[in-house]
Structures are given as C-alpha cells and as structure tokens.
Design a protein around this motif. Structure first.
Motif, PDB file in Angstrom:
ATOM      1  N   TYR A 156     -29.482  13.263  -4.919  1.00 34.58           N
ATOM      2  CA  TYR A 156     -28.755  12.856  -3.727  1.00 34.58           C
ATOM      3  C   TYR A 156     -27.326  13.389  -3.805  1.00 34.58           C
ATOM      4  N   GLN A 157     -26.931  14.100  -2.784  1.00 40.02           N
ATOM      5  CA  GLN A 157     -25.590  14.658  -2.764  1.00 40.02           C
ATOM      6  C   GLN A 157     -24.575  13.552  -2.503  1.00 40.02           C
ATOM      7  N   ASN A 158     -23.492  13.626  -3.234  1.00 41.09           N
ATOM      8  CA  ASN A 158     -22.431  12.650  -3.028  1.00 41.09           C
ATOM      9  C   ASN A 158     -21.651  12.986  -1.755  1.00 41.09           C
ATOM     10  N   ILE A 159     -21.496  11.983  -0.919  1.00 43.14           N
ATOM     11  CA  ILE A 159     -20.751  12.184   0.316  1.00 43.14           C
ATOM     12  C   ILE A 159     -19.258  12.217  -0.011  1.00 43.14           C
ATOM     13  N   GLU A 160     -18.581  13.218   0.500  1.00 43.13           N
ATOM     14  CA  GLU A 160     -17.159  13.347   0.223  1.00 43.13           C
ATOM     15  C   GLU A 160     -16.388  12.213   0.887  1.00 43.13           C
ATOM     16  N   GLN A 161     -15.578  11.546   0.108  1.00 44.89           N
ATOM     17  CA  GLN A 161     -14.795  10.425   0.589  1.00 44.89           C
ATOM     18  C   GLN A 161     -13.348  10.859   0.826  1.00 44.89           C
ATOM     19  N   PRO A 162     -12.714  10.309   1.832  1.00 40.81           N
ATOM     20  CA  PRO A 162     -11.307  10.663   2.058  1.00 40.81           C
ATOM     21  C   PRO A 162     -10.434  10.174   0.911  1.00 40.81           C
ATOM     22  N   GLN A 163      -9.466  11.004   0.539  1.00 38.97           N
ATOM     23  CA  GLN A 163      -8.578  10.675  -0.562  1.00 38.97           C
ATOM     24  C   GLN A 163      -7.457   9.755  -0.079  1.00 38.97           C
ATOM     25  N   ARG A 164      -7.266   8.682  -0.816  1.00 39.01           N
ATOM     26  CA  ARG A 164      -6.195   7.767  -0.483  1.00 39.01           C
ATOM     27  C   ARG A 164      -4.853   8.279  -1.011  1.00 39.01           C
ATOM     28  N   ILE A 165      -3.848   8.211  -0.184  1.00 35.51           N
ATOM     29  CA  ILE A 165      -2.516   8.665  -0.575  1.00 35.51           C
ATOM     30  C   ILE A 165      -1.744   7.472  -1.137  1.00 35.51           C
ATOM     31  N   PRO A 166      -1.363   7.528  -2.412  1.00 30.49           N
ATOM     32  CA  PRO A 166      -0.619   6.394  -2.992  1.00 30.49           C
ATOM     33  C   PRO A 166       0.768   6.274  -2.375  1.00 30.49           C
ATOM     34  N   TYR A 167       1.201   5.073  -2.271  1.00 26.22           N
ATOM     35  CA  TYR A 167       2.536   4.837  -1.740  1.00 26.22           C
ATOM     36  C   TYR A 167       3.190   3.719  -2.541  1.00 26.22           C
ATOM     37  N   LYS A 168       4.497   3.718  -2.532  1.00 29.08           N
ATOM     38  CA  LYS A 168       5.256   2.714  -3.268  1.00 29.08           C
ATOM     39  C   LYS A 168       5.670   1.607  -2.308  1.00 29.08           C
ATOM     40  N   PRO A 169       5.151   0.409  -2.516  1.00 28.85           N
ATOM     41  CA  PRO A 169       5.529  -0.676  -1.613  1.00 28.85           C
ATOM     42  C   PRO A 169       6.993  -1.085  -1.824  1.00 28.85           C
ATOM     43  N   LYS A 170       7.581  -1.548  -0.782  1.00 26.96           N
ATOM     44  CA  LYS A 170       8.960  -2.013  -0.852  1.00 26.96           C
ATOM     45  C   LYS A 170       8.968  -3.422  -1.428  1.00 26.96           C
ATOM     46  N   VAL A 171       9.680  -3.610  -2.542  1.00 29.69           N
ATOM     47  CA  VAL A 171       9.729  -4.897  -3.226  1.00 29.69           C
ATOM     48  C   VAL A 171      10.998  -5.630  -2.802  1.00 29.69           C
ATOM     49  N   VAL A 172      10.827  -6.820  -2.322  1.00 26.42           N
ATOM     50  CA  VAL A 172      11.953  -7.643  -1.888  1.00 26.42           C
ATOM     51  C   VAL A 172      12.189  -8.729  -2.927  1.00 26.42           C
ATOM     52  N   TYR A 173      13.410  -8.878  -3.348  1.00 24.72           N
ATOM     53  CA  TYR A 173      13.737  -9.895  -4.347  1.00 24.72           C
ATOM     54  C   TYR A 173      13.522 -11.287  -3.767  1.00 24.72           C
ATOM     55  N   ASP A 174      12.772 -12.086  -4.505  1.00 22.75           N
ATOM     56  CA  ASP A 174      12.475 -13.450  -4.069  1.00 22.75           C
ATOM     57  C   ASP A 174      12.933 -14.389  -5.189  1.00 22.75           C
ATOM     58  N   LYS A 175      14.052 -15.068  -4.972  1.00 30.27           N
ATOM     59  CA  LYS A 175      14.599 -15.930  -6.019  1.00 30.27           C
ATOM     60  C   LYS A 175      13.691 -17.106  -6.329  1.00 30.27           C
ATOM     61  N   ASP A 176      12.954 -17.596  -5.323  1.00 29.43           N
ATOM     62  CA  ASP A 176      12.032 -18.706  -5.558  1.00 29.43           C
ATOM     63  C   ASP A 176      10.896 -18.300  -6.500  1.00 29.43           C
ATOM     64  N   PHE A 177      10.456 -17.061  -6.376  1.00 28.45           N
ATOM     65  CA  PHE A 177       9.387 -16.570  -7.241  1.00 28.45           C
ATOM     66  C   PHE A 177       9.827 -16.561  -8.704  1.00 28.45           C
ATOM     67  N   TYR A 178      11.000 -16.028  -8.977  1.00 28.95           N
ATOM     68  CA  TYR A 178      11.483 -15.967 -10.348  1.00 28.95           C
ATOM     69  C   TYR A 178      11.850 -17.349 -10.877  1.00 28.95           C
ATOM     70  N   ALA A 179      12.261 -18.250  -9.993  1.00 27.20           N
ATOM     71  CA  ALA A 179      12.537 -19.625 -10.426  1.00 27.20           C
ATOM     72  C   ALA A 179      11.247 -20.298 -10.863  1.00 27.20           C
ATOM     73  N   ALA A 180      10.149 -19.999 -10.164  1.00 23.46           N
ATOM     74  CA  ALA A 180       8.859 -20.574 -10.535  1.00 23.46           C
ATOM     75  C   ALA A 180       8.389 -20.032 -11.877  1.00 23.46           C
ATOM     76  N   ILE A 181       8.706 -18.751 -12.155  1.00 24.35           N
ATOM     77  CA  ILE A 181       8.318 -18.164 -13.443  1.00 24.35           C
ATOM     78  C   ILE A 181       9.060 -18.849 -14.592  1.00 24.35           C
ATOM     79  N   LYS A 182      10.326 -19.149 -14.378  1.00 23.92           N
ATOM     80  CA  LYS A 182      11.115 -19.790 -15.438  1.00 23.92           C
ATOM     81  C   LYS A 182      10.594 -21.186 -15.757  1.00 23.92           C
ATOM     82  N   LYS A 183       9.972 -21.819 -14.787  1.00 18.13           N
ATOM     83  CA  LYS A 183       9.390 -23.132 -15.047  1.00 18.13           C
ATOM     84  C   LYS A 183       8.141 -23.014 -15.932  1.00 18.13           C
ATOM     85  N   LEU A 184       7.422 -21.926 -15.768  1.00 13.70           N
ATOM     86  CA  LEU A 184       6.198 -21.732 -16.544  1.00 13.70           C
ATOM     87  C   LEU A 184       6.469 -21.127 -17.916  1.00 13.70           C
TER      88      LEU A 184
END
Length: 421
Positions: free
Chosen positions: A178-206
């Motif tokens: 069975y021939q493999n069907i060619e799949q479209p290639q995904r283009i990687p991208y860098k997501p924009k990271v927004v600083y979330d102080k609540d997230f890091y505060a939760a990490i410090k609790k753990l």
C-alpha cells in the motif's frame, strides 16, 4: 504486516476458532464474555486430575464387528455386511463435520484470493467434494498462483513451494504494497508566551524555592511505592515493590515450569481443563488457550493445583513473601500493566469500540458460533489490557528489569507468549 494480510489472518483464525468451539444458536455481545476471563483463585471449584482424564478419555461407540482383516473371512456377520454394503451404495451425501465452516470462510473471502487457498484444500484428506467443486475453487486444482508479490518473483524453483504456503505469495502480505499517502508538512511556529504571575505563584506553592538552589538534595523518604502490599488480591493495586518482588521470582518459576515432566503435564492438563470448561458450558465459544493468554499466572496456579504440585510452586514464590494466590494476582497485573504501557494507538481505539458495543451487531454471512467466537476474542483483548493507571505508573518504575527478563526468554513466560498486541 499489512492491513489486508492481517484481515486474511483474522479470517483464518475465525475459521479455526469455529472448528474448535462448535455450534451455538443464541446471539451475544462482547460484554457477555467478560465474566469468563475473571479468575477467583480463592473460590475455585477445580476438577481433579482423575475427573479430567475420565471426561476427556476417548470413547469408541462404534462396533465395527471385526478387529483385523482376518476376521472378515469365513463366518463374518452376513447381516452386518449387507447393511454396510447398502450404506456404501447410497447416493445420499453425509455432510462433513467442518463443511459449513469452510463454506462460511470461503463466502467471506474475496474470490481473487481463491488461487492461494484452493490448491491447499485439494490436499486436505477427506475434503468435501462440495467445497472442491465450488466455482473458483475447482479451477485452482494443481494451479500455481498467477498473482505473486514482486519480492518473490526472482526466487528460483518457487513453483515447488508447498500449497500450504501459497498465502505468502500474496502481494498484500508484504510491506510496501500500500502506497503511503503524502501528508502536508506542518510548519513549526513559536507561540507567544505571556508572563503570568499567578502561574508562577502556584508553582512556588508546589515546589519549595530552595529546591531550585544548586547542590540541593532530596530527602530519602519511603513512600507507598516502596512498600509491599499486604495480602494483595485480584482487586488491589500494584506498587513498585510488588513488581520488583515478582520479577525476582521469574527465573525460578520459569525453570520449574520448563522441567520436562512439568512442561508435559502442564500442557496436557491445560488441554483437558479447556475441554472440561467447554463441556460444562463455561466459555464454550472461547477459542482454545485464550483464557491462558489473558491470565497466564492464575491459570498456571490452577494447573499446578490439579496436578497436586501447588506446594512445589508455593515453595518457590514463598521466598519473596508471596502466597500462591498473591503471586498469581501480582504476576497477571504486572503483565497487563506491561501490555497497556506498550499499547498501540489503534489497539486503544479498538478497545474503546469493543466496550461501546459497536461490533455487537450481526454480520451477514457469519454463523452464530463464529460471531460468538469473535466476541470472545474482542473481550480477551479488553481483559488483557485491563489495568488501572496506578498499576501502569508503578510498572514504569521497574519496566527495564521486567522487559529484560521477558526479552531473555523470547517474550515467553512459564510456557505462555506475553504479547504486546
């Protein structure tokens, strides 16, 4: 193995399963076979070895009135001769025991694959003439398949291959068909990271801040995973210590099971126990050996008890603090956790569909007993992967030791194949 070759193998399996199990009139579903694969070692009602041997003993209910050729001379029973001669001259055909199964199998097989099956059928002793004269089968007598996989076309003397191996000539049985069907290639991208102080505060609790300091060392504290389970049963969960103790027993138990005398009797009792369960109406639609594949260790204990060898086996596992039942439960849970930890995505999809009852409907062209055998196989796949997440996480802590033992024995333990499905 390609998808089409897997389908052909499944059809072959269904045919062999149906030949073993016997006819059934009642319709069922996948869920109806769940209880059969549950083993309760504390409340087992096992037959004795004497009962099994009496039940499975060959019974000759046919009196042929002679013991050798010389008994046919002289004063041989004249009435018996006339009766048998009359049977031989009748035109009425007596249907073979497995004729309907072959017909069912061939009806589900596309005719383009008859060239791989027909020549083999002509070599089966006492094969039904009705089957051999079927359109598409009759033309394949002494014929070599014309549709051959490219990988085999240059093999010398290929035409002298046994007809029983003609299925290997199918192009579908080889990778790359069975021939493999060619799949479209995904283009990687860098997501924009927004600083979330609540997230890091939760990490410090753990996580304590000092854990991020260089040179920090974690205190060695014993947790539940480091302790053995007291009196494990079929419903308890595993710990890493339980699995480690079980893995330690593998060498000794496997050596005991492979002793020539034990290997012979375990195999013989396994066949007799399966026959007993079928005759008692317990799982009479379940293919031979399927229960052993799902719960190999519990079945090993059952066979040892029937053979009155349970003390030998118990003395081996007792060195790690197990009773026989505790060892069997721990062993089977470890094997199921191993299967689930290595399960493929398509198997997970299939299990979900089996549980939802998608395949419970009646299939045209498939007899009731074949359908029930199919349901039993589906349920066995569900039960073979029936492990809670906790067991899988604990297994991963010891997976290297267990898999090394398994690989060393060719993925067989105690005479059973331990498959990943």
């Amino acid at each position: 193995m390609t998808e089409m070759s897997l389908k052909i193998r499944k059809i072959f399996s269904c045919m062999m399963v149906a030949m073993i199990t016997g006819a059934v009139s009642a319709e069922a579903g996948v869920a109806d076979f769940a209880d059969f694969f549950v083993i309760d070692l504390e409340n087992d009602d096992l037959p004795s070895l004497t009962e099994l041997e009496a039940l499975t003993a060959e019974k000759d209910n046919y009196n042929k009135n002679y013991g050798s050729f010389y008994d046919l001379q002289g004063d041989f029973d004249r009435d018996f001769y006339v009766m048998t001669a009359e049977y031989g001259s009748r035109e009425k055909r007596i249907k073979g025991e497995s004729e309907d199964l072959y017909l069912e199998f061939l009806a589900m097989t596309p005719k383009k694959y008859y060239q791989y099956l027909g020549p083999m059928l002509f070599e089966v002793p006492n094969m039904s003439e009705k089957i051999l004269n079927l359109p598409g089968i009759k033309e394949t007598k002494n014929k070599f398949p014309t549709r051959i996989a490219p990988q085999l076309k240059d093999v010398e003397n290929l035409e002298f291959m046994s007809p029983a191996l003609y299925f290997l000539l199918m192009p579908e049985a080889w990778p790359g068909f069975y021939q493999n069907i060619e799949q479209p290639q995904r283009i990687p991208y860098k997501p924009k990271v927004v600083y979330d102080k609540d997230f890091y505060a939760a990490i410090k609790k753990l996580v304590k801040p000092e854990k991020f300091m260089p040179g920090y060392q974690e205190e060695n504290k014993l947790g539940k995973s480091d302790l053995r389970t007291l009196h494990p049963d079929k419903n308890s969960v595993l710990t890493a210590a339980d699995i480690e103790a079980f893995v330690t027993t593998i060498d000794a138990v496997d050596s005991w099971a492979k002793k020539p005398q034990n290997e012979f009797w375990l195999s013989r009792v396994g066949i007799m126990l399966m026959t007993y369960e079928h005759q008692q109406g317990i799982g009479k639609y379940v293919p031979a050996g399927l229960k052993d594949l799902v719960n190999p260790c519990a079945r090993l204990v059952q066979k040892a008890r029937i053979l009155n060898k349970e003390l030998e086996l118990a003395s081996i596992v007792a060195k790690e603090g197990f009773t026989l039942n505790e060892w069997a439960y721990t062993c089977d849970k470890t094997i199921k956790a191993y299967r689930l930890a290595n399960v493929r995505a398509e198997v997970v999809t299939a299990i979900r569909e089996y549980k939802r009852g998608i395949y419970d409907g009646k299939i045209t062209g498939m007899s009731p007993y074949t359908q029930n055998a199919r349901f039993a196989i589906m349920q066995s796949i569900i039960q073979a992967h029936n492990a809670p997440l906790r067991d899988v996480l604990e297994f991963k802590k010891n997976r290297q030791d267990f898999e090394q033992k398994l690989k060393k024995r060719g993925y067989h333990l105690f005479g059973y194949p331990i498959n990943r499905y």
